[in-house]
Write a protein that holds these residues in place. Structure first.
Motif, mmCIF file in Angstrom:
data_model
loop_
_atom_site.group_PDB
_atom_site.id
_atom_site.type_symbol
_atom_site.label_atom_id
_atom_site.label_comp_id
_atom_site.label_asym_id
_atom_site.label_seq_id
_atom_site.Cartn_x
_atom_site.Cartn_y
_atom_site.Cartn_z
ATOM 1 N N LEU A 238 -25.718 -53.484 101.327
ATOM 2 C CA LEU A 238 -25.149 -52.383 101.901
ATOM 3 C C LEU A 238 -23.941 -52.018 100.856
ATOM 4 N N TYR A 239 -23.166 -52.835 100.376
ATOM 5 C CA TYR A 239 -21.863 -52.684 99.427
ATOM 6 C C TYR A 239 -22.591 -51.836 98.361
ATOM 7 N N ARG A 240 -23.678 -52.218 97.710
ATOM 8 C CA ARG A 240 -24.307 -51.617 96.526
ATOM 9 C C ARG A 240 -24.750 -50.148 97.029
ATOM 10 N N ALA A 241 -25.521 -49.902 97.996
ATOM 11 C CA ALA A 241 -25.938 -49.092 98.517
ATOM 12 C C ALA A 241 -24.622 -47.838 98.572
ATOM 13 N N GLN A 242 -23.485 -48.385 99.349
ATOM 14 C CA GLN A 242 -22.365 -47.458 99.423
ATOM 15 C C GLN A 242 -21.774 -47.161 98.259
ATOM 16 N N THR A 243 -21.783 -48.223 96.935
ATOM 17 C CA THR A 243 -21.082 -47.877 95.887
ATOM 18 C C THR A 243 -21.824 -46.813 95.052
#
Length: 212
Positions: A68-73
């Motif tokens: 989720l962090y990677r996607a948002q980043t």
């Protein structure tokens, strides 16, 4: 590094990182000849004696958070389906039955990871077939040649040393994980990097100790 040949991309729909990597294919040179290879990640893990990230409790939680962090980043929409891990076999076979084009694969990935649909149940898979416009999907995925090609892709991955998904294989070199996309790009720009002294040294380090 000779880049004249195709670049194989091994993936499984069970991996959110394969989805995130596919959504970044526009970063790759247009001249790169990518050959998608749907494979069964579980078979790889069995071959290498590994547990999947979702089979280790704390790692499972971290994996979803990191995805989720990677996607948002990266600015990529990610909606994790209602249950994970799920059985991806029929979705993988459907991709093969429909020709394994990047367009087909992208649409399946987005159905699962962009829209958050489950595909492991009979109802979920039927909905996937409908979304893909594949009226005969339920029968197509049972064709022996489709099953054989999925097995052949998985066997090929193992023969090349692939141990996870997603993985690019270029000239026999492995680039594992969504976060290795940058490393692949670096090696394409700097073809001598893998042959540099320090990379060669760390690639042949002796094993200092092994677990009993």
């Amino acid at each position: 590094m000779n880049t004249a040949g195709p670049t194989e991309w091994f993936f499984d729909f069970i991996s959110p990182f394969a989805y995130l990597q596919l959504e970044q294919f526009d970063r790759l040179p247009a001249t790169l000849d990518i050959v998608p290879r749907p494979m069964v990640l579980g078979a790889l893990l069995n071959h290498w004696g590994q547990k999947g990230p979702a089979e280790i409790g704390p790692k499972r939680v971290f994996t979803y958070r990191y995805a989720l962090y990677r996607a948002q980043t990266l600015g990529i929409t990610l909606r994790i389906p209602p249950a994970h891990p799920f059985n991806p076999i029929k979705a993988l076979r459907l991709a093969i039955a429909m020709g394994s084009s990047l367009d087909v694969i992208r649409r399946i990935f987005r159905h699962i990871w962009h829209d958050g649909h489950e595909v492991g149940s009979p109802e979920g898979f039927a909905a996937l077939c409908e979304a893909m416009g594949c009226r005969d999907g339920l029968a197509d995925v049972e064709a022996q040649q489709v099953k054989d090609l999925l097995r052949a892709n998985t066997d090929r991955a193992i023969s090349l040393g692939v141990f996870g998904a997603p993985t690019f294989v270029l000239d026999g070199e492995l680039f594992w994980g969504e976060d290795a996309t940058g490393m692949l790009l670096h090696c394409l720009r700097e073809p001598g990097w893998l042959a540099s002294d320090e990379v060669r040294r760390v690639s042949t380090l002796p094993v200092g100790i092994q677990r009993a």
